[in-house]
Design a protein around this motif. Structure first.
Motif, PDB file in Angstrom:
ATOM      1  N   ALA A 125      15.244  14.644 150.794  1.00 22.21           N
ATOM      2  CA  ALA A 125      14.630  15.457 151.842  1.00 22.21           C
ATOM      3  C   ALA A 125      13.153  15.695 151.558  1.00 22.21           C
ATOM      4  O   ALA A 125      12.310  15.643 152.459  1.00 22.21           O
ATOM      5  CB  ALA A 125      15.370  16.785 151.967  1.00 22.21           C
ATOM      6  N   ALA A 126      12.825  15.947 150.300  1.00 24.29           N
ATOM      7  CA  ALA A 126      11.431  16.225 149.917  1.00 24.29           C
ATOM      8  C   ALA A 126      10.533  15.025 150.199  1.00 24.29           C
ATOM      9  O   ALA A 126       9.383  15.187 150.636  1.00 24.29           O
ATOM     10  CB  ALA A 126      11.363  16.607 148.448  1.00 24.29           C
ATOM     11  N   GLU A 127      11.041  13.807 149.978  1.00 26.48           N
ATOM     12  CA  GLU A 127      10.249  12.607 150.267  1.00 26.48           C
ATOM     13  C   GLU A 127       9.937  12.504 151.754  1.00 26.48           C
ATOM     14  O   GLU A 127       8.832  12.112 152.138  1.00 26.48           O
ATOM     15  CB  GLU A 127      11.005  11.356 149.804  1.00 26.48           C
ATOM     16  CG  GLU A 127      11.021  11.164 148.296  1.00 26.48           C
ATOM     17  CD  GLU A 127      11.588   9.809 147.911  1.00 26.48           C
ATOM     18  OE1 GLU A 127      11.808   8.967 148.815  1.00 26.48           O
ATOM     19  OE2 GLU A 127      11.812   9.593 146.710  1.00 26.48           O
ATOM     20  N   LEU A 128      10.905  12.867 152.571  1.00 31.25           N
ATOM     21  CA  LEU A 128      10.698  12.820 154.022  1.00 31.25           C
ATOM     22  C   LEU A 128       9.640  13.828 154.462  1.00 31.25           C
ATOM     23  O   LEU A 128       8.765  13.519 155.273  1.00 31.25           O
ATOM     24  CB  LEU A 128      12.015  13.098 154.744  1.00 31.25           C
ATOM     25  CG  LEU A 128      13.129  12.066 154.564  1.00 31.25           C
ATOM     26  CD1 LEU A 128      14.442  12.615 155.110  1.00 31.25           C
ATOM     27  CD2 LEU A 128      12.770  10.749 155.246  1.00 31.25           C
ATOM     28  N   VAL A 129       9.727  15.034 153.925  1.00 31.88           N
ATOM     29  CA  VAL A 129       8.769  16.077 154.289  1.00 31.88           C
ATOM     30  C   VAL A 129       7.367  15.693 153.830  1.00 31.88           C
ATOM     31  O   VAL A 129       6.377  15.861 154.561  1.00 31.88           O
ATOM     32  CB  VAL A 129       9.195  17.432 153.702  1.00 31.88           C
ATOM     33  CG1 VAL A 129       8.124  18.490 153.948  1.00 31.88           C
ATOM     34  CG2 VAL A 129      10.527  17.875 154.312  1.00 31.88           C
ATOM     35  N   GLU A 130       7.279  15.155 152.617  1.00 33.94           N
ATOM     36  CA  GLU A 130       5.975  14.733 152.102  1.00 33.94           C
ATOM     37  C   GLU A 130       5.374  13.636 152.978  1.00 33.94           C
ATOM     38  O   GLU A 130       4.155  13.556 153.169  1.00 33.94           O
ATOM     39  CB  GLU A 130       6.136  14.234 150.667  1.00 33.94           C
ATOM     40  CG  GLU A 130       4.827  13.977 149.918  1.00 33.94           C
ATOM     41  CD  GLU A 130       4.229  12.607 150.231  1.00 33.94           C
ATOM     42  OE1 GLU A 130       2.985  12.479 150.192  1.00 33.94           O
ATOM     43  OE2 GLU A 130       5.014  11.676 150.548  1.00 33.94           O
ATOM     44  N   ALA A 131       6.247  12.791 153.550  1.00 29.39           N
ATOM     45  CA  ALA A 131       5.770  11.694 154.399  1.00 29.39           C
ATOM     46  C   ALA A 131       5.342  12.170 155.778  1.00 29.39           C
ATOM     47  O   ALA A 131       4.647  11.442 156.491  1.00 29.39           O
ATOM     48  CB  ALA A 131       6.866  10.635 154.535  1.00 29.39           C
ATOM     49  N   GLY A 132       5.762  13.383 156.157  1.00 27.83           N
ATOM     50  CA  GLY A 132       5.338  13.922 157.446  1.00 27.83           C
ATOM     51  C   GLY A 132       6.439  14.344 158.394  1.00 27.83           C
ATOM     52  O   GLY A 132       6.157  14.733 159.532  1.00 27.83           O
ATOM     53  N   ALA A 133       7.695  14.285 157.952  1.00 28.45           N
ATOM     54  CA  ALA A 133       8.790  14.698 158.835  1.00 28.45           C
ATOM     55  C   ALA A 133       8.682  16.181 159.163  1.00 28.45           C
ATOM     56  O   ALA A 133       8.425  17.008 158.283  1.00 28.45           O
ATOM     57  CB  ALA A 133      10.136  14.399 158.179  1.00 28.45           C
ATOM     58  N   ASP A 134       8.891  16.526 160.419  1.00 32.08           N
ATOM     59  CA  ASP A 134       8.842  17.916 160.866  1.00 32.08           C
ATOM     60  C   ASP A 134      10.194  18.607 160.737  1.00 32.08           C
ATOM     61  O   ASP A 134      10.272  19.837 160.658  1.00 32.08           O
ATOM     62  CB  ASP A 134       8.405  17.974 162.330  1.00 32.08           C
ATOM     63  CG  ASP A 134       7.057  17.320 162.555  1.00 32.08           C
ATOM     64  OD1 ASP A 134       6.041  17.946 162.212  1.00 32.08           O
ATOM     65  OD2 ASP A 134       7.023  16.177 163.050  1.00 32.08           O
ATOM     66  N   ILE A 135      11.252  17.821 160.749  1.00 28.50           N
ATOM     67  CA  ILE A 135      12.635  18.295 160.668  1.00 28.50           C
ATOM     68  C   ILE A 135      13.363  17.327 159.748  1.00 28.50           C
ATOM     69  O   ILE A 135      13.057  16.127 159.733  1.00 28.50           O
ATOM     70  CB  ILE A 135      13.308  18.283 162.068  1.00 28.50           C
ATOM     71  CG1 ILE A 135      12.541  19.176 163.048  1.00 28.50           C
ATOM     72  CG2 ILE A 135      14.773  18.702 161.993  1.00 28.50           C
ATOM     73  CD1 ILE A 135      12.952  18.976 164.506  1.00 28.50           C
TER      74      ILE A 135
END
Length: 226
Positions: A84-94
């Motif tokens: 999940a952290a990789e997704l958020v770091e990449a720019g995911a909003d949700i």
């Protein structure tokens, strides 16, 4: 706040392609994201950090997932906080994750939802297969409940063909967070039926972003023609 990311009554387009698909890769998924935005989508569902980054120029909210297959664990949609952290770091909003009680190679579900919501300060999009799972995910702090996994969690069950509109209606009647319809919504009429059943928004993937499967459906129908 979470609800404002996905307006009511709108379309979310799932931009994904498996490794064996000719359209696999950030370049193609970025183009799919732009096409979806130009077509009127309100948000995107994207797999993997690279594709999330590629989809960002489309300018739409991104629901990020990380499909990670681990032997012996049936859960593969964002099974851990690290994913999940990789997704958020990449720019995911949700962040979307499998919210079924099945074994996962990661934190227990309640802890995962809490830590994504609090530590990563990112809304959780809970993929469920039953009403009970949806109710539990809401209690754990999920910001969205989605019917994504309805019809997919029991290997012994016959393959579902139509969307689970009954589940959508049941969830909409019982949870207070937005209910998202996903899974086999392969015509505009079925997507409209999901909204009529109480869905906040509808996710469509294959029938918009997978030309290979669309081609197969047409070719198969023609082979059956008299």
């Amino acid at each position: 706040m979470s609800e404002s990311l996905i307006p009511r009554g709108t379309l979310i387009v799932s931009c994904q392609a498996r490794p064996d698909n000719p359209l696999h890769g950030p370049q193609f998924m970025g183009a799919m994201a732009l096409a979806a935005a130009q077509g009127g989508a309100s948000a995107l569902r994207v797999n993997g950090a690279e594709d999330v980054r590629a989809a960002m120029p489309a300018g739409l909210p991104i629901i990020g997932i990380a499909k990670i297959v681990s032997e012996g664990f049936p859960v593969y949609i964002t099974p851990s906080l690290a994913a999940a952290a990789e997704l958020v770091e990449a720019g995911a909003d949700i962040v979307a994750l499998d919210a079924t009680p099945r074994p996962r190679d990661g934190e227990p579900l309640a802890e995962l939802i809490r830590r994504v919501s609090e530590d990563l300060a990112t809304p959780v999009f809970a993929d469920v297969s039953t009403l009970e799972e949806g109710l539990a995910a809401e209690q754990m702090g999920a910001a969205f409940i989605s019917s994504t996994l309805a019809g997919y969690t029991d290997p012994a069950a016959p393959k579902a063909i139509l969307p689970d509109l009954a589940l959508i209606a049941a969830l909409a009647a019982r949870v207070s967070v937005p209910v998202i319809a996903e899974g086999r919504f392969n015509t505009p009429e079925l997507a409209r039926a999901a909204l009529d059943a109480g869905a906040h928004a509808v996710v469509v993937g294959t029938m918009i972003t997978n030309p290979r499967e669309i081609t197969r459906s047409f070719a198969s129908a023609l082979k059956r023609a008299p």
